[in-house]
Design a protein around this motif. Sequence first.
Motif, PDB file in Angstrom:
ATOM      1  N   LEU A 108       0.832  -1.204   0.000  1.00  0.00           N
ATOM      2  CA  LEU A 108       0.000   0.000   0.000  1.00  0.00           C
ATOM      3  C   LEU A 108       0.868   1.256   0.000  1.00  0.00           C
ATOM      4  O   LEU A 108       0.595   2.227  -0.719  1.00  0.00           O
TER       5      LEU A 108
ATOM      6  N   ALA B 198      -4.266   1.951  -4.881  1.00  0.00           N
ATOM      7  CA  ALA B 198      -4.144   2.188  -3.449  1.00  0.00           C
ATOM      8  C   ALA B 198      -5.489   2.047  -2.740  1.00  0.00           C
ATOM      9  O   ALA B 198      -5.609   1.378  -1.707  1.00  0.00           O
TER      10      ALA B 198
ATOM     11  N   SER C 172      -2.189   2.126   7.689  1.00  0.00           N
ATOM     12  CA  SER C 172      -3.025   2.129   6.487  1.00  0.00           C
ATOM     13  C   SER C 172      -3.634   3.504   6.263  1.00  0.00           C
ATOM     14  O   SER C 172      -3.615   4.041   5.148  1.00  0.00           O
TER      15      SER C 172
END
Length: 511
Positions: A155, A167, A184
């Motif tokens: 990511l 993404a 994240s």
Amino acid sequence: MIINRCRNRIPFSSNLTLLKSFSTTVEESNITAEFISPAPPKQTANEKRLYRRLSALGATGGTVTETLNEYIREGNFVKKDELERCIRELRKYGKYYHALQIMEWMDKRDINFSNTDLAVRLDLISKVKGIPAAESFFNGLSPHMQNRNTYGALLNSYCKSKMAEKAFALFKEIEAKNFTTSLSFNNIMTLYISLDQPEKVPPLVEEMKKRKIHLSTFTYNIWMQSFSLLGDIEGVERVFEEITRDEKETCNWTTYSNLAGAYVKYNLREKAESTLKLLENEIKRPSREPYHFLITFYSTLNNRDEVHRVCNVLKSSFEITSNVSYRIILQALAKVKDLEGVKKCFEEWESNCTYYDTRVANVVIGGYLKHDMVDEAELVFHDAVKKSKGPFVQTLALFMKHYIVHQQMDLALKCLETAAAREESDWVPHADSIEAFMKHFEQEKDVENAEKLFKCLKRLNCVDDKVYGLLLQTYVAAGLTTNSDVRERIEKVGIVVTPELENMIKKVCSN
């Protein structure tokens, strides 16, 4: 003044990446912080010797395999944690190729990789070999190795490359697998910043709070940055107040760096300098990065005395002043117009450096050129050529930009031609420089040099429809036609003929 004093905290490392005019402290390892090991203990003498050999490979031209094998033949035993520390340091200074080579050397010797190691390796592959290679590596991992760490690394690679569609899709997959962490969210917030969408960051922070996801130091930093980019200095201060409330563990020197960056950006000098004093008080263990920020901020504030003071503190705090530190110091001295200081500092570096880093010389050359000291800049360049094999493409680019500004287009073109003839980097001239060249040749009706420029750009693989359009405008201005099949020439390199370009073709073929 809203600043409260943080207690002693352990700062994380950060490269000198002052995004969006000093608005935040953002660094390569911060965004991947959850799969990077804690700071290592002090290196032994053997470890330092090994790292110095590995870090010098860019100058010596050797390979990691040769260096490690020779080190072992000398009777040294290399432990995994020693290699990990070397990898960490090489990544810290952007030497990704050699860091990846170490991991490949380890792999060939069946050294077991942890989840953290795999994530670091994926990160390095994306930087050295590209996203497709990183995806291939990820897809080749066994299911239990496709975990929170490796998903986070992939990511991060997508976000760094501004691959928004991939993404966001991967973020949804991470959410579905219950792998979601502050990392994240940090990655996605950083992507929004890079896409010039800072207004989308605060809602994500609120979502994290709602779901009781930990707000890391980086989360707060990127949140502060979003308000700074939105021109909301009160928003920046509100975030800072939240960080310092209840003395949260997320408060460290980078917190003050972000606040100072916002104050510097909006020319709030008194607040900026007060914050920088607090930043300096938060440096609790030897680390070059906070001093780099201090020096840069003070130079932006044109505070020559503080630049000199912090430079001296930095030098006295470490056994060796690194090339990166010298670059920061030289940039700052040039910015505060202490050109005598630049000269002395550069001479000091030359007498002490273990290898000749052309990037340090480029800082001096750039500083001289900004002050129209062309003779001094040329002397440094000629001396660098004698002492180093390069690369010199960036050096030529500095001279090219200077000559363009001063309308010395013949000299500028010679710099570009020389740079294009070298095969030492993937550098391409900025679009503004290309347009400045072409507009000049159009005004001068100089088709010959316009074609020379075109050949350079073609060699550098940076020809597009706009470049062709500018070239054809020069033909039109000169009242010339061409017998060559212009359309075929354009389509041969895979460029779509736009309506604007079609009109230019007709003009050139009909005059």
